[in-house]
Design a protein around this motif. Structure first.
Motif, PDB file in Angstrom:
ATOM      1  N   VAL A 126       0.865  -1.185   0.000  1.00  0.00           N
ATOM      2  CA  VAL A 126       0.000   0.000   0.000  1.00  0.00           C
ATOM      3  C   VAL A 126       0.899   1.231   0.000  1.00  0.00           C
ATOM      4  O   VAL A 126       1.799   1.351   0.824  1.00  0.00           O
ATOM      5  N   ARG A 127       0.614   2.175  -0.910  1.00  0.00           N
ATOM      6  CA  ARG A 127       1.523   3.304  -1.083  1.00  0.00           C
ATOM      7  C   ARG A 127       0.801   4.633  -0.905  1.00  0.00           C
ATOM      8  O   ARG A 127      -0.419   4.740  -1.092  1.00  0.00           O
ATOM      9  N   ASP A 128       1.584   5.623  -0.528  1.00  0.00           N
ATOM     10  CA  ASP A 128       1.093   6.992  -0.468  1.00  0.00           C
ATOM     11  C   ASP A 128       0.968   7.487  -1.911  1.00  0.00           C
ATOM     12  O   ASP A 128       1.969   7.594  -2.629  1.00  0.00           O
ATOM     13  N   PRO A 129      -0.215   7.792  -2.408  1.00  0.00           N
ATOM     14  CA  PRO A 129      -0.369   8.173  -3.814  1.00  0.00           C
ATOM     15  C   PRO A 129       0.294   9.505  -4.156  1.00  0.00           C
ATOM     16  O   PRO A 129       0.577   9.771  -5.317  1.00  0.00           O
ATOM     17  N   ASN A 130       0.564  10.339  -3.169  1.00  0.00           N
ATOM     18  CA  ASN A 130       1.200  11.637  -3.440  1.00  0.00           C
ATOM     19  C   ASN A 130       2.708  11.507  -3.602  1.00  0.00           C
ATOM     20  O   ASN A 130       3.302  12.089  -4.498  1.00  0.00           O
ATOM     21  N   ALA A 131       3.347  10.745  -2.705  1.00  0.00           N
ATOM     22  CA  ALA A 131       4.815  10.655  -2.706  1.00  0.00           C
ATOM     23  C   ALA A 131       5.326   9.342  -3.267  1.00  0.00           C
ATOM     24  O   ALA A 131       6.537   9.159  -3.396  1.00  0.00           O
TER      25      ALA A 131
ATOM     26  N   GLN B 152     -10.161  12.913   0.940  1.00  0.00           N
ATOM     27  CA  GLN B 152     -10.407  11.875  -0.060  1.00  0.00           C
ATOM     28  C   GLN B 152      -9.231  10.918  -0.166  1.00  0.00           C
ATOM     29  O   GLN B 152      -9.404   9.700  -0.222  1.00  0.00           O
ATOM     30  N   THR B 153      -8.005  11.449  -0.164  1.00  0.00           N
ATOM     31  CA  THR B 153      -6.822  10.600  -0.283  1.00  0.00           C
ATOM     32  C   THR B 153      -6.658   9.716   0.942  1.00  0.00           C
ATOM     33  O   THR B 153      -6.310   8.532   0.825  1.00  0.00           O
ATOM     34  N   SER B 154      -6.898  10.280   2.136  1.00  0.00           N
ATOM     35  CA  SER B 154      -6.751   9.474   3.348  1.00  0.00           C
ATOM     36  C   SER B 154      -7.766   8.332   3.357  1.00  0.00           C
ATOM     37  O   SER B 154      -7.463   7.214   3.789  1.00  0.00           O
ATOM     38  N   THR B 155      -8.976   8.588   2.867  1.00  0.00           N
ATOM     39  CA  THR B 155      -9.985   7.521   2.790  1.00  0.00           C
ATOM     40  C   THR B 155      -9.532   6.426   1.839  1.00  0.00           C
ATOM     41  O   THR B 155      -9.687   5.226   2.125  1.00  0.00           O
ATOM     42  N   GLN B 156      -8.929   6.797   0.715  1.00  0.00           N
ATOM     43  CA  GLN B 156      -8.420   5.814  -0.240  1.00  0.00           C
ATOM     44  C   GLN B 156      -7.325   4.952   0.390  1.00  0.00           C
ATOM     45  O   GLN B 156      -7.295   3.732   0.197  1.00  0.00           O
ATOM     46  N   VAL B 157      -6.440   5.586   1.151  1.00  0.00           N
ATOM     47  CA  VAL B 157      -5.354   4.837   1.790  1.00  0.00           C
ATOM     48  C   VAL B 157      -5.909   3.875   2.839  1.00  0.00           C
ATOM     49  O   VAL B 157      -5.471   2.718   2.937  1.00  0.00           O
ATOM     50  N   VAL B 158      -6.882   4.332   3.621  1.00  0.00           N
ATOM     51  CA  VAL B 158      -7.502   3.451   4.623  1.00  0.00           C
ATOM     52  C   VAL B 158      -8.143   2.244   3.959  1.00  0.00           C
ATOM     53  O   VAL B 158      -7.971   1.095   4.403  1.00  0.00           O
ATOM     54  N   GLN B 159      -8.888   2.470   2.888  1.00  0.00           N
ATOM     55  CA  GLN B 159      -9.535   1.350   2.193  1.00  0.00           C
ATOM     56  C   GLN B 159      -8.503   0.380   1.632  1.00  0.00           C
ATOM     57  O   GLN B 159      -8.680  -0.846   1.688  1.00  0.00           O
ATOM     58  N   ALA B 160      -7.404   0.907   1.112  1.00  0.00           N
ATOM     59  CA  ALA B 160      -6.352   0.037   0.572  1.00  0.00           C
ATOM     60  C   ALA B 160      -5.718  -0.800   1.679  1.00  0.00           C
ATOM     61  O   ALA B 160      -5.402  -1.987   1.488  1.00  0.00           O
TER      62      ALA B 160
END
Length: 415
Positions: free
Chosen positions: A20-25, A57-65
């Motif tokens: 699971v990756r940080d989509p920004n960095a 929105q990004t934090s929710t995506q990371v949690v779901q991943a």
């Protein structure tokens, strides 16, 4: 062949989360600093996360991943992601850092913010580093690092920096969402002072501050309110830039801030076709620069990309090492330990003259004379001329430099 497959449930969970990756960095959630703890109780898993650096929105995506990745691990019966908000206790303001390095320039457009951003990423390779964008009228560090707000608050209500991978970043630009900034006087002073004092940094090693260009209110506010351990001044080899840089160096020394050295940006351009280096500016303006050169950075695509903590071009890594070394010796006069140097600091006037006379008259013609003083020693040239029975023009070279905010060095040769 050794079997390296994780055997414990915790190992298997960690292996799954590394996908699971940080989509920004584009870093794993571990490298990005998102995972605070993993608790395993039988088949029940709780992951404590700090996602305050991400937008909603990004934090929710990371949690779901994270949930999907761990839920598929053999032996996991249930998984829960618990978000945590770090406390600012013990981490309030810039005084929580071990060392503070300011990056300044006399003019805009010389690459100061680029150097500050790359320098912070270089220092983050070997330690705990953070970056503060104090260029309040042109805060472009977020764009250079490709990070964005909003800025969240800790439990105590203090602003939390965003994360560029494992590195803390704070900037007024993160709170203004790209809006143009036209703040004046007291407004800019109050906003900056509040961030200096109250930002709840997670890091406490080295803070790099990107100052605005010039010597205006924000720069002076920073020098008054922040315990700056040293400043790095950025210039190009253009003669006008170097001339103004000299005055900026003196400003910092007059405010008792050690000048670690200068970074010469756009020192050369290396041709993509033939590989030959080419000077972008004519002449040797750097000869007039009264500060050590820490690095000469080329005009290259490497420095135009998005840096990441610990992943910088080789020239920037060398700059980071040079800054570390300069910090270790900031405030010291390197020639003070020279057996040929005459140190007259803190001596009464008559004792000063006696020390200078004894050392200078003992020299043979052509031998080097070095003087360390706590005031400008230029007038000593007349005294040396009388001792040598020679005009001032006979002393070549005759160089006086301000080594620290309170120390000068005179170097010459006996005629």
């Amino acid at each position: 062949m050794t079997d390296t497959t994780p055997t414990s449930l915790t190992d298997r969970i960690e292996a799954a989360l590394r996908d699971v990756r940080d989509p920004n960095a584009d870093l794993t959630v571990f490298d990005a600093g998102f995972v605070d703890d993993i608790a395993v109780d039988g088949g029940e898993v709780t992951i404590e996360t700090d996602l305050t650096a991400l937008d909603g929105q990004t934090s929710t995506q990371v949690v779901q991943a994270m949930l999907h990745a761990v839920d598929d691990v053999e032996g996991v019966e249930s998984v829960h992601v618990e978000r945590t908000t770090p406390s600012s206790e013990g981490q309030g303001g810039v005084e929580s850092f071990d060392r503070v390095v300011a990056v300044a320039s006399a003019k805009g457009g010389v690459g100061k913010s680029t150097v500050a951003t790359h320098l912070a990423c270089a220092l983050a390779a070997d330690g705990d580093a953070a970056l503060f964008d104090a260029d309040i009228h042109g805060p472009n560090v977020p764009e250079l690092l490709d990070v964005s707000g909003p800025v969240h608050s800790s439990e105590e209500g203090d602003p939390l920096p965003v994360r560029a991978g494992p590195m803390d970043v704070m900037s007024v630009g993160l709170m203004e969402s790209g809006a143009p900034l036209a703040w004046r006087g007291a407004m800019a002073h109050d906003a900056l002072s509040d961030l200096f004092e109250n930002t709840a940094w997670r890091a406490d090693g080295t803070l790099v501050i990107d100052l605005p260009p010039g010597t205006g209110d924000v720069v002076l506010t920073t020098l008054q309110e922040v315990p700056v351990d040293g400043v790095v001044v950025v210039t190009t080899p253009f003669h006008a830039s170097v001339s103004d840089t000299g005055r900026t160096v003196e400003l910092f020394r007059d405010n008792d801030v050690p000048v670690l050295g200068t970074v010469v940006n756009m020192a050369e351009y290396v041709c993509d076709c033939c590989g030959e280096p080419n000077d972008l500016f004519a002449g040797d303006a750097l000869a007039d620069l009264d500060a050590d050169v820490l690095a000469e950075l080329p005009f290259s695509r490497d420095l135009q990309g998005t840096p990441a903590p610990g992943d910088v071009p080789g020239a920037v890594a060398e700059l980071g090492a040079a800054v570390e070394d300069a910090l270790d010796t900031a405030g010291e006069v390197t020639v003070a330990d020279d057996p040929d140097a005459v140190d007259i600091r803190d001596l009464p006037p008559e004792e000063r003259k006696k020390r200078v006379r004894e050392r200078f008259t003992a020299l043979d013609s052509g031998e080097r004379f070095v003087l360390v003083s706590d005031r400008d020693p230029t007038p000593v040239g007349s005294f040396l001329g009388r001792l040598a029975e020679a005009p001032r023009e006979a002393f070549d070279p005759f160089e006086v430099r301000r080594a620290t905010p309170s120390d000068w060095v005179l170097e010459t040769e006996k005629p």
